[in-house]
Design a protein around this motif. Structure first.
Motif, PDB file in Angstrom:
ATOM      1  N   GLN A   1       0.763  -1.267   0.091  1.00  0.00           N
ATOM      2  CA  GLN A   1       0.100   0.023   0.051  1.00  0.00           C
ATOM      3  C   GLN A   1       1.003   1.457   0.007  1.00  0.00           C
ATOM      4  O   GLN A   1       0.537   2.255  -0.750  1.00  0.00           O
ATOM      5  N   SER A   2       1.876   1.195   0.740  1.00  0.00           N
ATOM      6  CA  SER A   2       3.120   2.387   0.507  1.00  0.00           C
ATOM      7  C   SER A   2       3.493   2.801  -0.927  1.00  0.00           C
ATOM      8  O   SER A   2       3.191   4.045  -1.257  1.00  0.00           O
ATOM      9  N   GLU A   3       3.703   1.706  -1.522  1.00  0.00           N
ATOM     10  CA  GLU A   3       4.148   1.869  -2.993  1.00  0.00           C
ATOM     11  C   GLU A   3       3.078   2.450  -3.763  1.00  0.00           C
ATOM     12  O   GLU A   3       2.962   3.212  -4.626  1.00  0.00           O
ATOM     13  N   LEU A   4       1.767   1.744  -3.628  1.00  0.00           N
ATOM     14  CA  LEU A   4       0.680   2.226  -4.249  1.00  0.00           C
ATOM     15  C   LEU A   4       0.368   3.671  -4.124  1.00  0.00           C
ATOM     16  O   LEU A   4       0.152   4.507  -4.989  1.00  0.00           O
ATOM     17  N   ALA A   5       0.438   4.074  -2.672  1.00  0.00           N
ATOM     18  CA  ALA A   5       0.173   5.338  -2.286  1.00  0.00           C
ATOM     19  C   ALA A   5       1.295   6.365  -2.965  1.00  0.00           C
ATOM     20  O   ALA A   5       0.862   7.404  -3.643  1.00  0.00           O
TER      21      ALA A   5
ATOM     22  N   VAL B   1      -1.796   2.016 -12.659  1.00  0.00           N
ATOM     23  CA  VAL B   1      -0.829   1.961 -11.874  1.00  0.00           C
ATOM     24  C   VAL B   1      -0.510   0.308 -11.559  1.00  0.00           C
ATOM     25  O   VAL B   1       0.597  -0.097 -11.632  1.00  0.00           O
ATOM     26  N   LEU B   2      -1.789  -0.234 -11.579  1.00  0.00           N
ATOM     27  CA  LEU B   2      -1.597  -1.854 -11.288  1.00  0.00           C
ATOM     28  C   LEU B   2      -1.306  -2.528 -12.519  1.00  0.00           C
ATOM     29  O   LEU B   2      -1.315  -3.896 -12.341  1.00  0.00           O
ATOM     30  N   GLY B   3      -1.605  -2.037 -13.736  1.00  0.00           N
ATOM     31  CA  GLY B   3      -1.351  -2.506 -14.989  1.00  0.00           C
ATOM     32  C   GLY B   3      -2.437  -3.417 -15.300  1.00  0.00           C
ATOM     33  O   GLY B   3      -2.475  -4.575 -15.885  1.00  0.00           O
ATOM     34  N   THR B   4      -3.638  -3.037 -15.030  1.00  0.00           N
ATOM     35  CA  THR B   4      -5.039  -3.656 -15.227  1.00  0.00           C
ATOM     36  C   THR B   4      -5.946  -2.680 -15.878  1.00  0.00           C
ATOM     37  O   THR B   4      -5.600  -1.543 -16.478  1.00  0.00           O
ATOM     38  N   THR B   5      -7.273  -2.971 -15.781  1.00  0.00           N
ATOM     39  CA  THR B   5      -8.328  -2.075 -16.487  1.00  0.00           C
ATOM     40  C   THR B   5      -9.202  -1.805 -15.187  1.00  0.00           C
ATOM     41  O   THR B   5      -9.316  -2.640 -14.170  1.00  0.00           O
ATOM     42  N   PRO B   6      -9.744  -0.609 -15.212  1.00  0.00           N
ATOM     43  CA  PRO B   6     -11.055  -0.486 -14.305  1.00  0.00           C
ATOM     44  C   PRO B   6     -11.994  -1.574 -14.117  1.00  0.00           C
ATOM     45  O   PRO B   6     -12.466  -1.860 -13.024  1.00  0.00           O
ATOM     46  N   TRP B   7     -12.104  -2.073 -15.217  1.00  0.00           N
ATOM     47  CA  TRP B   7     -13.341  -3.348 -15.291  1.00  0.00           C
ATOM     48  C   TRP B   7     -12.896  -4.441 -14.364  1.00  0.00           C
ATOM     49  O   TRP B   7     -13.845  -4.820 -13.737  1.00  0.00           O
ATOM     50  N   GLU B   8     -11.741  -4.677 -14.442  1.00  0.00           N
ATOM     51  CA  GLU B   8     -11.239  -5.952 -13.759  1.00  0.00           C
ATOM     52  C   GLU B   8     -11.250  -5.543 -12.100  1.00  0.00           C
ATOM     53  O   GLU B   8     -11.509  -6.443 -11.583  1.00  0.00           O
ATOM     54  N   LEU B   9     -11.054  -4.339 -11.814  1.00  0.00           N
ATOM     55  CA  LEU B   9     -11.271  -3.853 -10.626  1.00  0.00           C
ATOM     56  C   LEU B   9     -12.514  -3.874  -9.744  1.00  0.00           C
ATOM     57  O   LEU B   9     -12.775  -3.918  -8.561  1.00  0.00           O
TER      58      LEU B   9
END
Length: 98
Positions: free
Chosen positions: A34-38, A69-77
């Motif tokens: 979470q720190s890296e994501l922030a 940032v996470l290398g995916t799509t909003p739909w996957e989230l």
């Protein structure tokens, strides 16, 4: 004739919990905490921590940035991961013969 949906038999989904779980899972897959994501999102760690744990909702406007940032799509989230209850429970120290 229209079909009525029986609310009693429909699964209930907590959208915020689904999104938080998917973000944690995708972050874990790529080795982010979470720190890296922030840091990548330009947020303070406390704000991400609240969302990471599902205490606050991720805003829809943030999902595109988080997904990028996470290398995916909003739909996957936002998609439910399926029936988690039926998956086998694995311990944290899997061996090749397990």
């Amino acid at each position: 004739m229209s079909a009525l949906i029986d609310i009693e038999t429909q699964p209930t989904y907590d959208f915020a919990a689904i999104v938080a779980a998917n973000i944690r899972a995708q972050a874990s897959r790529i080795g982010f905490n979470q720190s890296e994501l922030a840091r990548e999102l330009g947020y303070n760690q406390g704000a991400v921590n609240q969302r990471w744990r599902g205490k606050r909702q991720w805003q829809l406007d943030d999902l595109s940035k988080v997904a990028a940032v996470l290398g995916t799509t909003p739909w996957e989230l936002v998609q439910p991961m399926g029936d988690i209850e039926k998956l086998p429970q694995l311990d944290s120290n899997q061996q090749p013969f397990d």
